[in-house]
Scaffold this active site. Structure first.
Site: not given
Ligand code: GLA
Ligand code: ZN
Length: 676
Positions: A155, A157, A307, A315, A357-358, A160, A149-150
């Protein structure tokens, strides 16, 4: 991925049922169906559930989730769960934990934080991906794989550092070559042993995330870091493909995210997907540009909007609600620019931790009688009605904007001439001018073919990579129009200056010499004075940021500076080259200049704006099988009247003809299939 095989645009989003008691699942399914949804991204953050310890795997809950989705006619976009490692892994295998820019070893916590060069992370993530593929290879719900994910971050370390040395040896072969390309004689930083090389962090060459003493090492680290994460992705990709060769694989990108070279990543993705989180005050043309960049990653192929929030984020500093109609409008904006899905984060709002709260399809109240749900369900019904019409359609454009991540890193690592120079801002200024004119553009890489375009814009092409100059020259010789700007043609791919006068390799093509570069303070401006009219350009315009002091070496001078000791020197030049022409914009002009300039340039080449454009109204089009679909999107809160030719076409959303004047509601959208 061939989206034309689908019967309609995918609609759904991130769904985390494992974070809930299974008692609520039937209600989730009822509400997803009620909203017209047909895809759920599952298993994004469930590694700890799937693998409670080093040797135990447990798929029962995921089995139930997958079965439930299938029973309800919902596809699974199945994630591999490796975006967040389990706590036991961090404790037993601390090499999975990153070391930050200031040299601090992280402890367990957060997510997206595994060291990309950790042997344990690589082993465990590849293994779980492989096990998931084996387990679900024949599951009827499985439509698409979503790796991790994203990806992002860095890093520093020791693993690396060691991997960086290997990467450097592969690139430079000899230390002599590395010393030369990093110009290490400067400050006496010459390396005599590969082991002397340390990562450029806050403890070594960098004093801030984008401030460095040595651009060469920092640039290579940025490439290495992007490559390292890509290697992690590729390990999972290959593990999955070995078992399910026909199921497409993606990972969710983050638009203009700086640290990863997405053009490189795209080569290993079956379809691009990305997460769109504009702030309430992000210019809509910036979002449009980002969609076009994502479409450009795979040569214009449709992408997935993986998304977006149905309403609120959590956030940002101030998380405004999406006003009524905005979610729908921004969803169609994604489609207009090439998306073949509309997906949300998240389907059910979580009960605890930082995303409670998202925004979500199903809010804490738990039923469907909410504004957000109603808007989502309305959109779901419309997508059902649109069916497969738009799937796989392409976006025709005659104008391209060249963009490159390495160029961006180099520009922003540069110490001087100005901290205010932000590559994306300059790209956006040019993009926005076209957007305001109603002219659609592709965003392409430094490697892409130029031949299909009438106009190619390359704002701040600071870095010229091997082989680029002959390609651009051939394009212009063949009749193309090329535009570049101040601070271009300065360095090679390692940030070593091309000697003999700026703009280096581009000097002959542009027919100019840039002798000096002046940096203006934020409140300072100069003026561009037109020598004659050019199209709609006449009189004078304001400019700022940087001013190259140039001399013509054959180029025609179209505008000159109005002020300061360089008043009268060229500020806009045009050089005939073969059957085409190369323009140099020596400074950063205001929006009225750019609109006039690009509008005139396009008009000269017969590139017409799309119909319906007016202030606050966005236009874009997609084509398929000889049909053309015009999107008219009113970002104004109030209704506007737009003008079409007689019998222009039919609005797919209302079935009403578009002919002559038409009213578009505030935040309203029309998708007009043009009469053939
Ligand atoms: C990202 C993440 C999600 C979530 C959203 C919230 O895009 O991939 O898991 O945390 O932000 O905006
Ligand atoms: Zn590393």
């Amino acid at each position: 991925m061939d989206t034309t095989k689908l019967s309609k645009m995918l609609y759904g989003g991130d769904y985390n049922p494992e974070q809930w008691d299974s008692g609520v699942w039937p209600e989730d399914m009822r509400m997803l169906r009620l909203a017209g949804m047909d895809i759920a991204t599952v298993n994004v953050f469930s590694w700890a559930m799937l693998q409670p310890n080093e040797s135990t795997y447990s798929f029962e809950t995921l089995d139930q989730i997958m079965d439930m989705l299938h029973e309800n006619g919902i596809y699974a976009c199945l994630a591999t769960s490796t975006g967040a490692h389990p706590a036991w892994m961090a404790r037993q295998f601390p090499d999975v934990l990153r070391t930050d820019f200031d040299g601090r070893k992280r402890k367990f916590g957060g997510r997206h934080n595994s060291c990309p060069n950790s042997p344990s992370y690589r082993t465990f993530s590849e293994r779980i991906a492989s096990k998931l593929a084996e387990r679900y290879k024949d599951h009827p719900a499985l439509l698409l794989w979503h790796v991790s994910n994203e990806y992002g971050g860095e890093c520093y370390c020791e693993n690396c550092a060691a991997a960086f040395r290997v990467w450097l040896k592969r690139k430079y072969v000899t230390l002599d070559k590395l010393n030369e390309q990093w110009n290490t004689r400067f400050w006496g930083h010459t390396f005599y042993d590969w082991e002397e090389i340390v990562l450029p962090s806050g403890l070594s060459e960098q004093w801030a995330a984008n401030r460095t003493n040595f651009q060469g090492i920092s640039l290579d680290y940025a490439r290495f870091n992007s490559d390292g994460m890509l290697d992690c992705y590729k390990l999972e990709y290959e593990a999955i493909k070995a078992v399910t060769p026909d199921i497409p694989v993606t990972t969710n990108l983050m638009g203009t995210y700086k640290q990863l070279d997405y053009f490189k990543w795209a080569k290993h993705m079956d379809i691009i997907s990305w997460d769109n989180y504009p702030a309430a005050d992000t210019p809509v043309s910036y979002t449009a540009m980002t969609h076009d960049l994502m479409r450009g990653l795979k040569g214009g192929a449709p992408f997935l909007l993986m998304e977006q929030t149905p309403s609120q984020q959590n956030w940002q500093a101030y998380n405004s609600l999406k006003r009524p109609g905005v979610m729908r409008l921004w969803s169609y904006q994604a489609v207009a620019h090439g998306a073949d899905s509309i997906m949300f984060f998240q389907l059910r709002r979580s009960v605890g931790a930082c995303e409670k709260y998202h925004g979500a399809l199903i809010e804490h109240v738990g039923h469907e009688h909410t504004r957000v749900f109603r808007e989502c369900a309305q959109l779901g019904a419309e997508l059902g009605q649109l069916g497969d019409k738009l799937l796989g359609s392409r976006t025709p454009s005659k104008v391209a904007i060249m963009y490159d991540w390495e160029n961006r890193w180099a520009i922003e690592y540069s110490s001087g001439p100005s901290v205010a120079l932000q590559y994306l801002n300059e790209i956006h200024k040019y993009y926005d001018a076209l957007y305001q004119l109603g002219i659609q553009a592709d965003i392409i890489s430094f490697e892409d073919e130029l031949q299909g375009y009438d106009v190619v814009l390359a704002p701040v092409m600071y870095m010229v990579k091997p082989g680029m100059t002959p390609r651009i020259e051939a394009y212009v010789k063949g009749g193309g129009s090329f535009v570049t700007t101040f601070f271009s043609g300065i360095v090679n791919e390692n940030d070593i200056v091309t000697l003999g006068g700026y703009p280096g390799e581009l000097r002959e093509l542009l027919g100019i010499w840039a002798e000096e570069i002046d940096a203006l303070f934020p409140d300072q401006t100069n003026r561009l004075i037109m020598k004659d009219t050019y199209g709609t350009l006449q009189g004078e315009y304001s400019c700022s940021l940087l001013c190259d002091l140039i001399h013509t070496e054959g180029a025609d001078v179209i505008a000159e500076y109005g002020d300061d000791f360089y008043a009268g020197m060229p500020a806009l030049t045009r050089n005939s080259f073969g059957s085409g022409e190369a323009w140099y914009v020596a400074t950063s002009p205001d929006a009225s200049f750019l609109q006039g300039f690009l509008g005139s340039l396009c008009a000269e080449r017969g590139i017409e704006p799309l119909p319906g454009k007016q202030p606050g109204v966005e236009v874009a089009s997609r084509d398929k099988d000889g049909h053309s679909y015009l999107f008219v999107m009113n970002h104004n809160p109030n209704a506007v009247t737009v003008e079409f030719d007689q019998n222009y076409g039919v609005d797919l959303l209302t079935g009403q003809p578009a002919s002559g004047p038409a009213t578009v509601a505030g935040r309203g959208v029309m998708i007009i299939e043009a009469s053939s």
